[in-house]
Write a protein that holds these residues in place. Structure first.
Motif, mmCIF file in Angstrom:
data_model
loop_
_atom_site.group_PDB
_atom_site.id
_atom_site.type_symbol
_atom_site.label_atom_id
_atom_site.label_comp_id
_atom_site.label_asym_id
_atom_site.label_seq_id
_atom_site.Cartn_x
_atom_site.Cartn_y
_atom_site.Cartn_z
ATOM 1 N N VAL A 116 -27.153 -32.598 33.388
ATOM 2 C CA VAL A 116 -28.489 -32.951 33.863
ATOM 3 C C VAL A 116 -29.144 -31.681 34.400
ATOM 4 O O VAL A 116 -28.568 -31.007 35.253
ATOM 5 C CB VAL A 116 -28.423 -34.024 34.973
ATOM 6 N N PRO A 117 -30.324 -31.321 33.880
ATOM 7 C CA PRO A 117 -30.972 -30.073 34.312
ATOM 8 C C PRO A 117 -31.255 -30.061 35.813
ATOM 9 O O PRO A 117 -31.517 -31.100 36.420
ATOM 10 C CB PRO A 117 -32.279 -30.056 33.512
ATOM 11 N N ARG A 118 -31.190 -28.876 36.406
ATOM 12 C CA ARG A 118 -31.517 -28.701 37.814
ATOM 13 C C ARG A 118 -32.956 -29.184 38.057
ATOM 14 O O ARG A 118 -33.862 -28.908 37.277
ATOM 15 C CB ARG A 118 -31.381 -27.227 38.205
ATOM 16 N N GLY A 119 -33.156 -29.873 39.157
ATOM 17 C CA GLY A 119 -34.475 -30.406 39.479
ATOM 18 C C GLY A 119 -34.635 -31.871 39.122
ATOM 19 O O GLY A 119 -35.520 -32.555 39.649
ATOM 20 N N ASP A 141 -33.139 -35.713 39.185
ATOM 21 C CA ASP A 141 -32.171 -36.493 39.958
ATOM 22 C C ASP A 141 -30.932 -36.747 39.103
ATOM 23 O O ASP A 141 -31.031 -37.299 37.994
ATOM 24 C CB ASP A 141 -32.778 -37.826 40.401
ATOM 25 N N TRP A 142 -29.779 -36.325 39.633
ATOM 26 C CA TRP A 142 -28.564 -36.328 38.817
ATOM 27 C C TRP A 142 -28.165 -37.732 38.391
ATOM 28 O O TRP A 142 -27.874 -37.982 37.218
ATOM 29 C CB TRP A 142 -27.422 -35.654 39.582
ATOM 30 N N LYS A 143 -28.114 -38.689 39.306
ATOM 31 C CA LYS A 143 -27.662 -40.040 38.963
ATOM 32 C C LYS A 143 -28.620 -40.710 37.986
ATOM 33 O O LYS A 143 -28.191 -41.375 37.026
ATOM 34 C CB LYS A 143 -27.518 -40.884 40.234
ATOM 35 N N THR A 144 -29.910 -40.531 38.216
ATOM 36 C CA THR A 144 -30.892 -41.108 37.295
ATOM 37 C C THR A 144 -30.745 -40.505 35.911
ATOM 38 O O THR A 144 -30.763 -41.209 34.895
ATOM 39 C CB THR A 144 -32.312 -40.873 37.820
ATOM 40 N N GLY A 145 -30.556 -39.177 35.860
ATOM 41 C CA GLY A 145 -30.390 -38.500 34.580
ATOM 42 C C GLY A 145 -29.133 -38.928 33.855
ATOM 43 O O GLY A 145 -29.137 -39.112 32.630
ATOM 44 N N LEU A 173 -11.726 -30.157 60.085
ATOM 45 C CA LEU A 173 -11.317 -29.652 58.777
ATOM 46 C C LEU A 173 -12.298 -30.163 57.732
ATOM 47 O O LEU A 173 -12.550 -31.371 57.642
ATOM 48 C CB LEU A 173 -9.907 -30.113 58.419
ATOM 49 N N VAL A 174 -12.842 -29.250 56.964
ATOM 50 C CA VAL A 174 -13.747 -29.605 55.872
ATOM 51 C C VAL A 174 -13.039 -29.360 54.551
ATOM 52 O O VAL A 174 -12.513 -28.273 54.308
ATOM 53 C CB VAL A 174 -15.042 -28.780 55.933
ATOM 54 N N THR A 175 -12.980 -30.377 53.726
ATOM 55 C CA THR A 175 -12.476 -30.224 52.362
ATOM 56 C C THR A 175 -13.515 -30.822 51.424
ATOM 57 O O THR A 175 -14.433 -31.517 51.857
ATOM 58 C CB THR A 175 -11.123 -30.938 52.140
ATOM 59 N N GLY A 176 -13.377 -30.557 50.165
ATOM 60 C CA GLY A 176 -14.358 -31.107 49.238
ATOM 61 C C GLY A 176 -13.958 -30.880 47.806
ATOM 62 O O GLY A 176 -12.850 -30.446 47.496
ATOM 63 N N HIS A 177 -14.902 -31.162 46.931
ATOM 64 C CA HIS A 177 -14.695 -30.992 45.495
ATOM 65 C C HIS A 177 -15.901 -30.265 44.914
ATOM 66 O O HIS A 177 -16.963 -30.203 45.551
ATOM 67 C CB HIS A 177 -14.488 -32.351 44.816
ATOM 68 N N PRO A 178 -15.785 -29.712 43.734
ATOM 69 C CA PRO A 178 -16.881 -28.913 43.175
ATOM 70 C C PRO A 178 -17.960 -29.715 42.455
ATOM 71 O O PRO A 178 -18.947 -29.140 41.991
ATOM 72 C CB PRO A 178 -16.155 -28.006 42.175
ATOM 73 N N TYR A 179 -17.815 -31.039 42.380
ATOM 74 C CA TYR A 179 -18.718 -31.837 41.565
ATOM 75 C C TYR A 179 -20.042 -32.090 42.287
ATOM 76 O O TYR A 179 -20.098 -32.185 43.514
ATOM 77 C CB TYR A 179 -18.055 -33.156 41.193
ATOM 78 N N ILE A 180 -21.116 -32.216 41.511
ATOM 79 C CA ILE A 180 -22.448 -32.425 42.079
ATOM 80 C C ILE A 180 -22.484 -33.697 42.904
ATOM 81 O O ILE A 180 -23.117 -33.760 43.953
ATOM 82 C CB ILE A 180 -23.487 -32.483 40.938
ATOM 83 N N TRP A 230 -26.938 -46.501 30.939
ATOM 84 C CA TRP A 230 -26.361 -47.351 31.979
ATOM 85 C C TRP A 230 -27.404 -48.095 32.802
ATOM 86 O O TRP A 230 -27.052 -48.791 33.746
ATOM 87 C CB TRP A 230 -25.510 -46.497 32.928
ATOM 88 N N GLY A 231 -28.662 -47.931 32.491
ATOM 89 C CA GLY A 231 -29.685 -48.619 33.276
ATOM 90 C C GLY A 231 -30.022 -47.853 34.543
ATOM 91 O O GLY A 231 -30.133 -46.629 34.547
ATOM 92 N N THR A 232 -30.155 -48.568 35.646
ATOM 93 C CA THR A 232 -30.514 -47.958 36.914
ATOM 94 C C THR A 232 -29.292 -47.316 37.571
ATOM 95 O O THR A 232 -28.146 -47.631 37.221
ATOM 96 C CB THR A 232 -31.073 -49.013 37.873
ATOM 97 N N PRO A 233 -29.517 -46.426 38.554
ATOM 98 C CA PRO A 233 -28.371 -45.868 39.283
ATOM 99 C C PRO A 233 -27.514 -46.939 39.952
ATOM 100 O O PRO A 233 -26.297 -46.773 40.068
ATOM 101 C CB PRO A 233 -29.038 -44.954 40.314
ATOM 102 N N GLN A 234 -28.126 -48.052 40.383
ATOM 103 C CA GLN A 234 -27.346 -49.143 40.974
ATOM 104 C C GLN A 234 -26.393 -49.740 39.937
ATOM 105 O O GLN A 234 -25.222 -50.022 40.229
ATOM 106 C CB GLN A 234 -28.279 -50.234 41.526
ATOM 107 N N GLU A 235 -26.901 -49.929 38.706
ATOM 108 C CA GLU A 235 -26.046 -50.454 37.637
ATOM 109 C C GLU A 235 -24.987 -49.429 37.241
ATOM 110 O O GLU A 235 -23.837 -49.783 36.947
ATOM 111 C CB GLU A 235 -26.909 -50.822 36.429
ATOM 112 N N GLY A 236 -25.380 -48.160 37.257
ATOM 113 C CA GLY A 236 -24.420 -47.110 36.943
ATOM 114 C C GLY A 236 -23.294 -47.044 37.956
ATOM 115 O O GLY A 236 -22.121 -46.857 37.600
#
Length: 271
Positions: free
Chosen positions: A216-219, A221-225, A190-197, A232-238
């Motif tokens: 965040v524009p396509r192309g 990196d979403w977390k970095t953006g 069974l596959v379920t999911g959510h619509p979020y990036i 929030w600093g780096t994605p690790q800090e985020g």
């Protein structure tokens, strides 16, 4: 003293009367025996001279009195005031997912079925909210390290009636790559999911103290953006901000809640 000892030691006129201890609960009315000051308990203070109780009289005057033996009167009778015992913390009756918490349950052997998620962040949030439920049910959650690995994992696992697989997918929307990779996997998957990036976006903005998730524009990196736009600093800090903001199911969006609940029901249905 003769061979019979002190014959007066037990006499009512010489025997010291025990003074009862009374818990000095807030608003308890007591009188200081030495000064006659009468007031309600409003607090305590600890000094190098010992413990003191604060009494407030009917005019609003507050005075400190040492909490010595038999130093107070209640209804004319001498008492020793003592600090109230701290109440034992109440254990929560509900888990973070909102289910009834099961106490004292012995660890259950893991079921043959599994729940798979895409990455470590997905796994961490699932554990954060549903960890108690999963341990009660004996369900193991594993991360795929990317949805591209799903086909190989399924080939090795060989899903069956007693070995079901539930898969949680990010950005499961019509026409997406994720939808293509998870179509036609058989009756025991069974596959379920959510619509979020990303699963970060399934955390409610209010829990993080932001008005909304930035675009965040396509192309890019979403977390970095996201981290750059929110400061929030780096994605690790985020990620630490995102993880620490989640205490219960109330901090997550409904699509993720429903997706995980369906997976848990699916993998525990026939075992």
């Amino acid at each position: 003293m003769n061979e019979y000892g002190d014959i007066y030691s037990g006499h009512s006129r010489t025997r010291k009367r025990a003074v009862p201890e009374v818990s000095a609960e807030r608003d308890l009315v007591a009188e200081d025996a030495a000064t006659g000051f009468c007031g309600a308990v409003v607090g305590f203070e600890r000094t190098y001279d010992g413990e003191f109780v604060k009494l407030e009289d009917r005019h609003g005057l507050v005075r400190l009195f040492a909490m010595r033996e038999a130093a107070f009167l209640i209804d004319g009778q001498p008492v020793t005031l003592v600090r109230p015992k701290a109440a034992a913390p109440q254990r929560p009756t509900r888990s973070a997912s909102g289910s009834t918490r099961v106490e004292g349950l012995r660890a259950r052997v893991a079921r043959g079925s599994r729940i798979w998620v895409e990455g470590v962040h997905d796994a961490a949030l699932v554990e954060r909210v549903w960890g108690h439920d999963l341990r009660v049910e004996g369900v193991v959650v594993e991360h795929l390290e990317g949805l591209d690995n799903l086909a190989a994992w399924l080939t090795e696992f060989e899903p069956g009636p007693q070995h079901r697989v539930g898969v949680l997918v990010d950005h499961l929307v019509a026409g997406s790559k994720e939808t293509t990779l998870t179509t036609g996997l058989g009756p025991h998957v069974l596959v379920t999911g959510h619509p979020y990036i990303d699963v970060w976006q399934a955390v409610r903005p209010q829990a993080l103290g932001i008005a909304e998730w930035p675009r965040v524009p396509r192309g890019e990196d979403w977390k970095t953006g996201v981290c750059r736009r929110l400061g929030w600093g780096t994605p690790q800090e985020g990620w630490r901000r995102v993880y620490d903001a989640v205490d219960s199911f109330r901090d997550l969006e409904a699509p993720l809640l429903g997706a995980v609940e369906r997976l848990i029901d699916f993998v525990t249905e026939t075992d």
